[in-house]
Design a protein around this motif. Sequence first.
Motif, PDB file in Angstrom:
ATOM      1  N   PRO A 119      47.394  32.598  12.157  1.00  0.00           N
ATOM      2  CA  PRO A 119      46.752  31.290  12.337  1.00  0.00           C
ATOM      3  C   PRO A 119      47.689  30.168  12.756  1.00  0.00           C
ATOM      4  O   PRO A 119      47.229  29.119  13.192  1.00  0.00           O
ATOM      5  N   ASN A 120      49.015  30.375  12.600  1.00  0.00           N
ATOM      6  CA  ASN A 120      49.986  29.347  12.990  1.00  0.00           C
ATOM      7  C   ASN A 120      49.559  27.973  12.463  1.00  0.00           C
ATOM      8  O   ASN A 120      49.373  27.020  13.227  1.00  0.00           O
ATOM      9  N   LEU A 121      49.413  27.887  11.155  1.00  0.00           N
ATOM     10  CA  LEU A 121      48.826  26.692  10.539  1.00  0.00           C
ATOM     11  C   LEU A 121      49.612  25.427  10.839  1.00  0.00           C
ATOM     12  O   LEU A 121      49.018  24.377  11.109  1.00  0.00           O
ATOM     13  N   HIS A 122      50.935  25.495  10.789  1.00  0.00           N
ATOM     14  CA  HIS A 122      51.705  24.275  11.042  1.00  0.00           C
ATOM     15  C   HIS A 122      51.438  23.752  12.452  1.00  0.00           C
ATOM     16  O   HIS A 122      51.128  22.560  12.636  1.00  0.00           O
ATOM     17  N   GLU A 123      51.543  24.629  13.435  1.00  0.00           N
ATOM     18  CA  GLU A 123      51.336  24.202  14.818  1.00  0.00           C
ATOM     19  C   GLU A 123      49.894  23.782  15.085  1.00  0.00           C
ATOM     20  O   GLU A 123      49.638  22.946  15.948  1.00  0.00           O
ATOM     21  N   SER A 124      48.959  24.340  14.334  1.00  0.00           N
ATOM     22  CA  SER A 124      47.552  23.992  14.559  1.00  0.00           C
ATOM     23  C   SER A 124      47.267  22.542  14.207  1.00  0.00           C
ATOM     24  O   SER A 124      46.312  21.949  14.721  1.00  0.00           O
ATOM     25  N   ASN A 125      48.046  21.982  13.298  1.00  0.00           N
ATOM     26  CA  ASN A 125      47.915  20.588  12.873  1.00  0.00           C
ATOM     27  C   ASN A 125      46.681  20.333  12.009  1.00  0.00           C
ATOM     28  O   ASN A 125      46.288  19.186  11.822  1.00  0.00           O
ATOM     29  N   VAL A 126      46.047  21.381  11.478  1.00  0.00           N
ATOM     30  CA  VAL A 126      44.979  21.141  10.509  1.00  0.00           C
ATOM     31  C   VAL A 126      45.584  20.480   9.278  1.00  0.00           C
ATOM     32  O   VAL A 126      46.779  20.602   9.007  1.00  0.00           O
ATOM     33  N   ASP A 127      44.768  19.755   8.544  1.00  0.00           N
ATOM     34  CA  ASP A 127      45.282  19.016   7.392  1.00  0.00           C
ATOM     35  C   ASP A 127      45.548  19.920   6.200  1.00  0.00           C
ATOM     36  O   ASP A 127      46.559  19.755   5.507  1.00  0.00           O
ATOM     37  N   PHE A 128      44.635  20.860   5.955  1.00  0.00           N
ATOM     38  CA  PHE A 128      44.820  21.764   4.821  1.00  0.00           C
ATOM     39  C   PHE A 128      44.113  23.083   5.092  1.00  0.00           C
ATOM     40  O   PHE A 128      43.265  23.192   5.983  1.00  0.00           O
ATOM     41  N   ALA A 129      44.484  24.082   4.317  1.00  0.00           N
ATOM     42  CA  ALA A 129      43.821  25.390   4.407  1.00  0.00           C
ATOM     43  C   ALA A 129      43.950  26.074   3.054  1.00  0.00           C
ATOM     44  O   ALA A 129      44.810  25.726   2.230  1.00  0.00           O
ATOM     45  N   ALA A 130      43.078  27.045   2.818  1.00  0.00           N
ATOM     46  CA  ALA A 130      43.138  27.855   1.598  1.00  0.00           C
ATOM     47  C   ALA A 130      42.698  29.268   1.938  1.00  0.00           C
ATOM     48  O   ALA A 130      41.940  29.488   2.881  1.00  0.00           O
ATOM     49  N   TRP A 131      43.188  30.225   1.166  1.00  0.00           N
ATOM     50  CA  TRP A 131      42.850  31.632   1.420  1.00  0.00           C
ATOM     51  C   TRP A 131      43.036  32.433   0.140  1.00  0.00           C
ATOM     52  O   TRP A 131      43.721  32.013  -0.788  1.00  0.00           O
ATOM     53  N   CYS A 132      42.392  33.598   0.091  1.00  0.00           N
ATOM     54  CA  CYS A 132      42.572  34.507  -1.046  1.00  0.00           C
ATOM     55  C   CYS A 132      43.623  35.555  -0.668  1.00  0.00           C
ATOM     56  O   CYS A 132      44.060  35.635   0.481  1.00  0.00           O
ATOM     57  N   SER A 175      42.678  38.329  -7.336  1.00  0.00           N
ATOM     58  CA  SER A 175      44.056  37.839  -7.404  1.00  0.00           C
ATOM     59  C   SER A 175      44.143  36.380  -6.958  1.00  0.00           C
ATOM     60  O   SER A 175      43.202  35.815  -6.390  1.00  0.00           O
ATOM     61  N   LEU A 176      45.295  35.793  -7.214  1.00  0.00           N
ATOM     62  CA  LEU A 176      45.502  34.378  -6.900  1.00  0.00           C
ATOM     63  C   LEU A 176      45.379  34.097  -5.411  1.00  0.00           C
ATOM     64  O   LEU A 176      45.438  34.999  -4.576  1.00  0.00           O
ATOM     65  N   ALA A 177      45.228  32.827  -5.096  1.00  0.00           N
ATOM     66  CA  ALA A 177      45.014  32.389  -3.723  1.00  0.00           C
ATOM     67  C   ALA A 177      46.188  31.533  -3.255  1.00  0.00           C
ATOM     68  O   ALA A 177      47.091  31.201  -4.025  1.00  0.00           O
ATOM     69  N   GLY A 178      46.145  31.170  -1.973  1.00  0.00           N
ATOM     70  CA  GLY A 178      47.186  30.332  -1.396  1.00  0.00           C
ATOM     71  C   GLY A 178      46.601  29.062  -0.814  1.00  0.00           C
ATOM     72  O   GLY A 178      45.420  29.012  -0.471  1.00  0.00           O
ATOM     73  N   ILE A 179      47.434  28.040  -0.711  1.00  0.00           N
ATOM     74  CA  ILE A 179      47.030  26.825  -0.002  1.00  0.00           C
ATOM     75  C   ILE A 179      48.109  26.413   0.989  1.00  0.00           C
ATOM     76  O   ILE A 179      49.284  26.778   0.861  1.00  0.00           O
ATOM     77  N   PHE A 180      47.663  25.647   1.968  1.00  0.00           N
ATOM     78  CA  PHE A 180      48.529  25.010   2.958  1.00  0.00           C
ATOM     79  C   PHE A 180      48.152  23.543   2.995  1.00  0.00           C
ATOM     80  O   PHE A 180      46.964  23.198   3.060  1.00  0.00           O
ATOM     81  N   VAL A 181      49.157  22.685   2.930  1.00  0.00           N
ATOM     82  CA  VAL A 181      48.964  21.266   3.176  1.00  0.00           C
ATOM     83  C   VAL A 181      50.002  20.856   4.210  1.00  0.00           C
ATOM     84  O   VAL A 181      51.211  21.042   3.995  1.00  0.00           O
ATOM     85  N   HIS A 182      49.547  20.337   5.344  1.00  0.00           N
ATOM     86  CA  HIS A 182      50.467  20.032   6.437  1.00  0.00           C
ATOM     87  C   HIS A 182      51.546  19.048   5.986  1.00  0.00           C
ATOM     88  O   HIS A 182      51.284  18.138   5.194  1.00  0.00           O
ATOM     89  N   GLU A 183      52.735  19.224   6.523  1.00  0.00           N
ATOM     90  CA  GLU A 183      53.866  18.417   6.065  1.00  0.00           C
ATOM     91  C   GLU A 183      53.681  16.925   6.331  1.00  0.00           C
ATOM     92  O   GLU A 183      54.346  16.098   5.704  1.00  0.00           O
ATOM     93  N   LYS A 184      52.761  16.561   7.223  1.00  0.00           N
ATOM     94  CA  LYS A 184      52.515  15.133   7.455  1.00  0.00           C
ATOM     95  C   LYS A 184      51.984  14.455   6.193  1.00  0.00           C
ATOM     96  O   LYS A 184      52.038  13.228   6.074  1.00  0.00           O
ATOM     97  N   HIS A 185      51.456  15.255   5.265  1.00  0.00           N
ATOM     98  CA  HIS A 185      50.961  14.711   3.998  1.00  0.00           C
ATOM     99  C   HIS A 185      51.954  14.925   2.850  1.00  0.00           C
ATOM    100  O   HIS A 185      51.670  14.513   1.719  1.00  0.00           O
TER     101      HIS A 185
END
Length: 419
Positions: free
Chosen positions: A228-241, A252-262
Amino acid sequence: MKYQNTLAFAQQLDQEDKLAYLRNQYHIPKDNDGNDWLYFTGNSLGLQPKSTKKYINQELEDWANLGVEGHFEAKNPWLNYHEYLTDKMAKIVGAKPLETVIMNTLTTNLHLLMVSFYRPTKTKYKIVIESDAFPSDRYAVQSQLKFHGFSEDDIIAWKPRKNEELLRIEDLEEIIATKGDEIALLLIGGVNYYTGQFLDLKKIAEIGHSKNCVVGIDLAHGAGNIQPNLHESNVDFAAWCTYKYLNAGPGSLAGIFVHEKHAKNKNLPRFAGWWNHNKATRFNMRMPFDVMEGAEGWQLSNPPILTMAAIKASLDLFDEIGMDDLREKSEKLTGFFEFLINEIGSEDIKIITPKNPKERGCQLSIQVKNADKRLHQKLTENNIITDWREPDVIRCAPVPMYNSFMDVWQMVAVLKRLL
């Protein structure tokens, strides 16, 4: 590649597969006669790595032998255990370590992220989701709207066109162009659970941000499957299992992404707990709350070690291989599967997943005209484990970690016979 519909060709592809050895790293379920199941539901629950028991047993032994001192003295000290997962997880989703953390479970994380990123006003409060979003996402969005005093009618559905199954990006552009001033948030499944369509995350972010909408992505069916290339996509946040393609075990536990701009914005509203408090003063119990920077700033509780050990076992395998090689095999494996389905030559069967390999992961959603769940049951009786979705779709995911080209050839041979 030019595929052939023969047993010999499937065997040849397996012989040429440089990742074929990975299959032996996983427990393959067997029937009563000891034969391997043909397992195509990694999109629902991935298979267990054989190393998982060893990783969990290490923590059980350290708990038995060290008690509370395991937080500091265990082979993998528990205090900062989540940090052992961060770099490897970040590589898989195309993020920076600062932007990534493993915590909680998927829908819990979506709610925690919406606490920060769904900030409705009297005029800008609506939420866009896919019309056929996974039910949990819809329920989460409905409840967030109600919590803020709005209603289910304030959901805007991004729909396929009449007599089509797939979403068109130009239709999302139209929604944002005409209603963007009313929309606070886009919460989109990066890979649609039903069709297997992989959406253009960067384009979605551009479209949403053009009208100052926050853009969040549910990657439940994407993490460990596509890149998904989350950083380059520039989405604000993401979550996944982690229990689907990431093979970390049921629930099992999940993951999150919060873009470094935040990352440094400590004024973002959020819930707090001692594990998103500054590490340097966390154990000085009487300090005022001082939120950490980056994705770690959304943690609440100390890490549950036993389930994280299972995640560590899986991520170590991913890190050994790398997503580039996995995607290369996945595209070939899914392409062979698609070719064989089309070779059946029946007007009653249709693949609704995109034909373009760049617009899908390993899942193919196979629509069978006039079929019902009895077809799925017959497949199960033949030791083929797939996933049925009403009204007439079989979801199948040949996972490059443990599925073979022979698996695919055998599955389609049985399906053709049943049809």
